[in-house]
Write an enzyme that holds these catalytic residues in place. Structure first.
Site, mmCIF file in Angstrom:
data_model
loop_
_atom_site.group_PDB
_atom_site.id
_atom_site.type_symbol
_atom_site.label_atom_id
_atom_site.label_comp_id
_atom_site.label_asym_id
_atom_site.label_seq_id
_atom_site.Cartn_x
_atom_site.Cartn_y
_atom_site.Cartn_z
ATOM 1 N NE ARG A 51 -2.644 -1.475 3.474
ATOM 2 C CZ ARG A 51 -3.006 -2.682 3.940
ATOM 3 N NH1 ARG A 51 -3.820 -3.451 3.253
ATOM 4 N NH2 ARG A 51 -2.564 -3.101 5.108
ATOM 5 C CG ASP A 69 -14.578 -6.558 -1.000
ATOM 6 O OD1 ASP A 69 -13.334 -6.669 -1.009
ATOM 7 O OD2 ASP A 69 -15.333 -7.452 -0.561
ATOM 8 C CB SER A 70 -18.427 -9.494 -3.384
ATOM 9 O OG SER A 70 -17.417 -10.234 -2.758
ATOM 10 C CG PHE A 86 -10.599 -8.238 -5.592
ATOM 11 C CD1 PHE A 86 -11.553 -9.246 -5.520
ATOM 12 C CD2 PHE A 86 -9.974 -7.988 -6.812
ATOM 13 C CE1 PHE A 86 -11.874 -10.007 -6.643
ATOM 14 C CE2 PHE A 86 -10.293 -8.739 -7.941
ATOM 15 C CZ PHE A 86 -11.238 -9.758 -7.866
ATOM 16 C CB CYS A 97 -2.393 -13.698 -1.287
ATOM 17 S SG CYS A 97 -4.131 -14.015 -1.567
ATOM 18 C CG ASP A 121 -5.022 -7.407 -2.603
ATOM 19 O OD1 ASP A 121 -4.483 -8.513 -2.796
ATOM 20 O OD2 ASP A 121 -5.092 -6.871 -1.473
HETATM 21 N N1 SAH Z 1 -6.891 -4.994 -0.756
HETATM 22 C C1 SAH Z 1 -7.455 -5.315 0.519
HETATM 23 C C2 SAH Z 1 -7.490 -6.811 0.789
HETATM 24 C C3 SAH Z 1 -8.261 -7.618 -0.220
HETATM 25 S S1 SAH Z 1 -8.660 -9.232 0.303
HETATM 26 C C4 SAH Z 1 -6.725 -4.557 1.615
HETATM 27 O O1 SAH Z 1 -5.685 -3.917 1.343
HETATM 28 O O2 SAH Z 1 -7.177 -4.587 2.766
HETATM 29 C C5 SAH Z 1 -9.709 -9.787 -0.960
HETATM 30 C C6 SAH Z 1 -11.108 -9.180 -0.958
HETATM 31 O O3 SAH Z 1 -11.791 -9.675 -2.110
HETATM 32 C C7 SAH Z 1 -12.002 -9.551 0.213
HETATM 33 O O4 SAH Z 1 -12.406 -8.366 0.847
HETATM 34 C C8 SAH Z 1 -13.222 -10.261 -0.392
HETATM 35 O O5 SAH Z 1 -14.443 -9.873 0.227
HETATM 36 C C9 SAH Z 1 -13.171 -9.768 -1.812
HETATM 37 N N2 SAH Z 1 -13.747 -10.624 -2.857
HETATM 38 C C10 SAH Z 1 -13.546 -11.939 -3.062
HETATM 39 N N3 SAH Z 1 -14.108 -12.337 -4.214
HETATM 40 C C11 SAH Z 1 -14.699 -11.247 -4.750
HETATM 41 C C12 SAH Z 1 -15.421 -11.006 -5.957
HETATM 42 N N4 SAH Z 1 -15.623 -11.969 -6.829
HETATM 43 N N5 SAH Z 1 -15.871 -9.766 -6.202
HETATM 44 C C13 SAH Z 1 -15.648 -8.765 -5.305
HETATM 45 N N6 SAH Z 1 -14.933 -8.925 -4.184
HETATM 46 C C14 SAH Z 1 -14.477 -10.150 -3.903
#
Ligand code: SAH
Length: 396
Positions: A213, A251-252, A229, A339, A299
């Site tokens: 970040r 995000d979902s 995400f 990850c 991400d």
């Molecule tokens: N970038 C974030 C961490 C992301 S973790 C940070 O810095 O804090 C991955 C995220 O993807 C999670 O919050 C999860 O809810 C979301 N996610 C998983 N599959 C998804 C999808 N198909 N569409 C939208 N969000 C999704």
């Protein structure tokens, strides 16, 4: 006397080199009748002592190894020393334990404590067990963490997918001390995040992306940003704080989006907007509507949990990259994170190459990043290296 585990011939080398996972297939014989979680001594087929570990008949990892000294039992003093070393790294070397700070205090294999993760959130401690042996010793770890850290409270979280693989039956909740009444506020490079320790994903926050970040902040000024995400707004809020003119986080998870909105308010970042949506569909819609961005962050969650899932995971990445290249202005920055340990940096770069070729665009890699030093990689256990982050530029 602890039970004895004897390895098959020619299977001992990785364990002399201190790899901590002995799979059932490497074991020739178990002498004695260890119950799950018991301490065992491991010997080569030729009768040489290798290490001490904890036994679990229910896991594919039949023995997790912790100590390579012949006469050192896995007792309270041993675990205290391991924890002290882990805490010393964060406190004295990395300076991550100040007021309002959050960090990973124990990173499982990376800290010689296979199966235990401990995170620190401004005085609160969250433990997560991924191995039965240490989970059965959770009272010892609670006592030691109280002694070493004087926390406000110690909470237990369990990763649902791992529990059945190890035979873990753990109830989430408070193990010691107070219960946090509301989300805990932590500060990261000038941005405050509220963290839901008991209800959030993992232990509440993606601490492993802290340095990435920070790296992305350098590219944010004056740009239109899409954080795909976004969880509780990690990259999005940092981009806004660093001067982005407009930021959308997607995000979902509705609870993550709610907390992201609170985080934006808390930091007075009015140029950020959060949308609850499925990212693939959202990107497709944005492409149809000819939306454009100058900085896109991808991400996604772990797409590949096992080798057989890698092909599908790569497909997912191909799609995300193709859509991002459609949405990115020339000169724009694309950040891709991964990850899944099974997908290597080389694979991620090759995916970028394929996506650029297919889109007939030219892409440069500006920066390669991995996980931060509070998630150390054990040289003996390369599986502890999992996070990758590429910062790329679309030339034309
Ligand atoms: N970038 C974030 C961490 C992301 S973790 C940070 O810095 O804090 C991955 C995220 O993807 C999670 O919050 C999860 O809810 C979301 N996610 C998983 N599959 C998804 C999808 N198909 N569409 C939208 N969000 C999704």
């Amino acid at each position: 006397m602890p039970a004895t585990v004897i390895l098959r011939s020619r299977r001992a080398k990785p364990f002399f080199s201190r790899h901590p996972w002995i799979y059932a297939g490497a074991i020739a014989q178990v002498q004695g009748q260890p119950t799950d979680g018991d301490e065992v001594e491991v010997f080569s087929h030729g009768g040489h002592f290798i290490a001490r570990g904890l036994y679990n008949s229910r896991s594919r990892v039949r023995v997790r190894l912790y100590c390579w000294e012949m006469n050192q039992p896995l007792d309270m003093a041993f675990w205290r020393h391991r924890l002290q070393q882990a805490i010393q790294l964060r406190r004295e070397v990395l300076h991550l334990l100040g007021p309002g700070k959050a960090c990973r205090l124990v990173f499982s294999e990376g800290d010689g404590l296979s199966g235990l993760t401990v995170d620190w959130y401004d005085g609160w401690v969250v433990m997560q067990f991924t191995g039965l042996g240490l989970a059965l010793r959770r009272e010892i770890f609670t006592t030691l963490l109280v002694e070493l850290l004087q926390p406000r409270g110690i909470l237990l979280r369990t990763e649902k997918s791992i529990a059945p693989l190890e035979g873990l039956e753990l109830t989430e909740g408070v193990l010691w001390g107070d219960t946090p009444k509301e989300p805990v506020a932590i500060e990261e490079d000038g941005v405050v995040f509220l963290v839901d320790l008991l209800g959030g994903q993992k232990t509440g926050f993606y601490l492993d992306q802290r340095d990435n970040r920070r790296a992305v902040r350098r590219y944010a000024k004056g740009r239109r940003v899409l954080d795909a995400f976004c969880y509780t707004g990690g990259f999005a809020l940092h981009a806004a704080h660093a001067g982005a003119i407009e930021v959308i986080g997607v995000d979902s998870s509705s609870s993550a989006i709610q907390l992201a909105q609170c985080n934006a308010q808390r930091n007075h970042l009015v140029q950020v907007r959060f949308v609850e949506a499925e990212v693939f569909r959202f990107l497709e819609e944005q492409a149809r509507n000819r939306q454009r961005y100058d900085l896109i962050i991808l991400d996604p969650p772990k797409f590949a949990h096992r080798q057989s899932a890698v092909e599908n995971a790569l497909k997912g990445y191909r799609r995300l990259l193709a859509l991002s290249l459609l949405l990115l202005e020339p000169g724009g920055i694309l950040v891709t994170c991964c990850c899944s340990g099974l997908i290597t940096m080389d694979m991620l770069e090759e995916l970028s190459n394929q996506a650029a070729t297919k889109a007939r665009r030219q892409v440069q890699i500006l920066e390669r990043h991995y996980q931060p030093p509070d998630h150390p990689i054990a040289v003996a256990c390369r599986e502890s290296s999992y996070l990758k982050c590429l910062i790329k530029r679309l030339c034309c």
